[in-house]
Design a protein around this motif. Structure first.
Motif, PDB file in Angstrom:
ATOM      1  N   TYR A  64       0.803  -1.219   0.000  1.00 32.03           N
ATOM      2  CA  TYR A  64       0.000   0.000   0.000  1.00 32.03           C
ATOM      3  C   TYR A  64       0.839   1.273   0.000  1.00 32.03           C
ATOM      4  N   PHE A  65       1.988   1.228   0.664  1.00 31.96           N
ATOM      5  CA  PHE A  65       2.837   2.419   0.804  1.00 31.96           C
ATOM      6  C   PHE A  65       4.296   2.015   0.615  1.00 31.96           C
ATOM      7  N   GLN A  66       5.001   2.722  -0.262  1.00 34.58           N
ATOM      8  CA  GLN A  66       6.387   2.375  -0.579  1.00 34.58           C
ATOM      9  C   GLN A  66       7.370   2.748   0.522  1.00 34.58           C
ATOM     10  N   SER A  67       6.994   3.734   1.342  1.00 36.22           N
ATOM     11  CA  SER A  67       7.912   4.182   2.382  1.00 36.22           C
ATOM     12  C   SER A  67       7.141   4.790   3.545  1.00 36.22           C
ATOM     13  N   LYS A  68       7.840   4.984   4.628  1.00 31.19           N
ATOM     14  CA  LYS A  68       7.253   5.644   5.788  1.00 31.19           C
ATOM     15  C   LYS A  68       6.859   7.082   5.441  1.00 31.19           C
ATOM     16  N   GLU A  69       7.673   7.750   4.632  1.00 33.19           N
ATOM     17  CA  GLU A  69       7.383   9.120   4.216  1.00 33.19           C
ATOM     18  C   GLU A  69       6.078   9.178   3.414  1.00 33.19           C
ATOM     19  N   GLU A  70       5.916   8.243   2.485  1.00 33.28           N
ATOM     20  CA  GLU A  70       4.701   8.212   1.672  1.00 33.28           C
ATOM     21  C   GLU A  70       3.474   7.960   2.547  1.00 33.28           C
ATOM     22  N   LEU A  71       3.594   7.061   3.498  1.00 29.41           N
ATOM     23  CA  LEU A  71       2.495   6.766   4.420  1.00 29.41           C
ATOM     24  C   LEU A  71       2.140   7.999   5.242  1.00 29.41           C
ATOM     25  N   TYR A  72       3.137   8.707   5.743  1.00 26.36           N
ATOM     26  CA  TYR A  72       2.918   9.910   6.550  1.00 26.36           C
ATOM     27  C   TYR A  72       2.220  10.989   5.729  1.00 26.36           C
ATOM     28  N   GLN A  73       2.715  11.201   4.513  1.00 27.28           N
ATOM     29  CA  GLN A  73       2.105  12.198   3.637  1.00 27.28           C
ATOM     30  C   GLN A  73       0.655  11.837   3.320  1.00 27.28           C
ATOM     31  N   CYS A  74       0.406  10.576   3.042  1.00 27.34           N
ATOM     32  CA  CYS A  74      -0.954  10.126   2.762  1.00 27.34           C
ATOM     33  C   CYS A  74      -1.851  10.343   3.974  1.00 27.34           C
ATOM     34  N   LEU A  75      -1.324  10.069   5.135  1.00 28.05           N
ATOM     35  CA  LEU A  75      -2.076  10.250   6.378  1.00 28.05           C
ATOM     36  C   LEU A  75      -2.471  11.716   6.566  1.00 28.05           C
ATOM     37  N   ILE A  76      -1.562  12.616   6.277  1.00 22.71           N
ATOM     38  CA  ILE A  76      -1.854  14.046   6.385  1.00 22.71           C
ATOM     39  C   ILE A  76      -2.943  14.431   5.378  1.00 22.71           C
ATOM     40  N   LYS A  77      -2.776  14.016   4.134  1.00 24.12           N
ATOM     41  CA  LYS A  77      -3.740  14.351   3.085  1.00 24.12           C
ATOM     42  C   LYS A  77      -5.117  13.758   3.406  1.00 24.12           C
ATOM     43  N   GLU A  78      -5.163  12.513   3.772  1.00 22.92           N
ATOM     44  CA  GLU A  78      -6.440  11.864   4.100  1.00 22.92           C
ATOM     45  C   GLU A  78      -7.074  12.501   5.339  1.00 22.92           C
ATOM     46  N   GLY A  79      -6.231  12.903   6.286  1.00 26.35           N
ATOM     47  CA  GLY A  79      -6.735  13.551   7.489  1.00 26.35           C
ATOM     48  C   GLY A  79      -7.402  14.880   7.177  1.00 26.35           C
ATOM     49  N   ILE A  80      -6.777  15.674   6.323  1.00 30.76           N
ATOM     50  CA  ILE A  80      -7.359  16.954   5.919  1.00 30.76           C
ATOM     51  C   ILE A  80      -8.679  16.715   5.186  1.00 30.76           C
TER      52      ILE A  80
END
Length: 190
Positions: A42-58
């Motif tokens: 689902y996520f290639q890296s921890k950074e990608e997961l974090y960014q997705c989490l921020i975007k989905e959270g907003i």
């Protein structure tokens, strides 16, 4: 709840507890109840997961705020719903939000891609607020002014005191009413 959603919820909780640097992908996988390999599907890296989490959270925040406002007819009720829902959302996600505010500049994740994605998500909510302001102006419910400035001022007057109170740990039981009274005096013709 699908696997991706479980991963995002687990990531929010783990990042909220440990922060970006201390969190390992294994921690998130364990919390989500999935294998580490599944996480990387689902996520290639921890950074990608974090960014997705921020975007989905907003995106989630904006959806919940719009939903709370839309069920009311009276402008006062819409504003109260905005304030109350914002407080609930921040309370539900406090640990992650606090970590995110302090860590994003340090982790250098606030790149153009995530910034543009967030601005795009916010654009829909801004347009929604503008239509609320325009309608209220036509009905003579609020003081005259530039719609763009009024909508930005409204969201700033609601978000800033609530957000700062949470960040400083000084949230009071009266903040909902206090913020409403400030907005009422500044905007409403009642």
């Amino acid at each position: 709840m699908d696997t991706r959603e479980r991963i995002l919820i687990a990531a929010r909780d783990v990042f909220g507890k440990k922060g970006f640097y201390e969190t390992k992908m294994e921690d998130i996988a364990r919390e989500a109840g999935v294998a580490k390999g599944t996480l990387y599907l689902y996520f290639q890296s921890k950074e990608e997961l974090y960014q997705c989490l921020i975007k989905e959270g907003i995106k989630y925040f904006i959806h919940r705020l719009k939903e709370a406002i839309e069920v009311h007819d009276a402008l006062e009720d819409k504003i109260r719903a905005l304030i109350k829902t914002l407080i609930l959302l921040i309370e539900e996600n406090r640990d992650f939000i606090v970590r995110m505010v302090y860590e994003i500049p340090l982790v250098n994740l606030w790149n153009d891609r995530i910034k543009n994605a967030l601005l795009e998500e916010q654009k829909e909510f801004t347009e929604f607020l503008k239509s609320l302001i325009e309608d209220s102006l036509k009905k003579g419910l609020i003081y005259e002014g530039n719609v763009d400035i009024l909508s930005n001022a409204l969201i700033g007057m609601v978000m800033r005191p609530i957000f700062n109170s949470f960040m400083n740990g000084t949230i009071s039981e009266d903040i909902e009413e206090e913020v409403f009274q400030i907005v009422k005096r500044a905007f409403l013709k009642i």
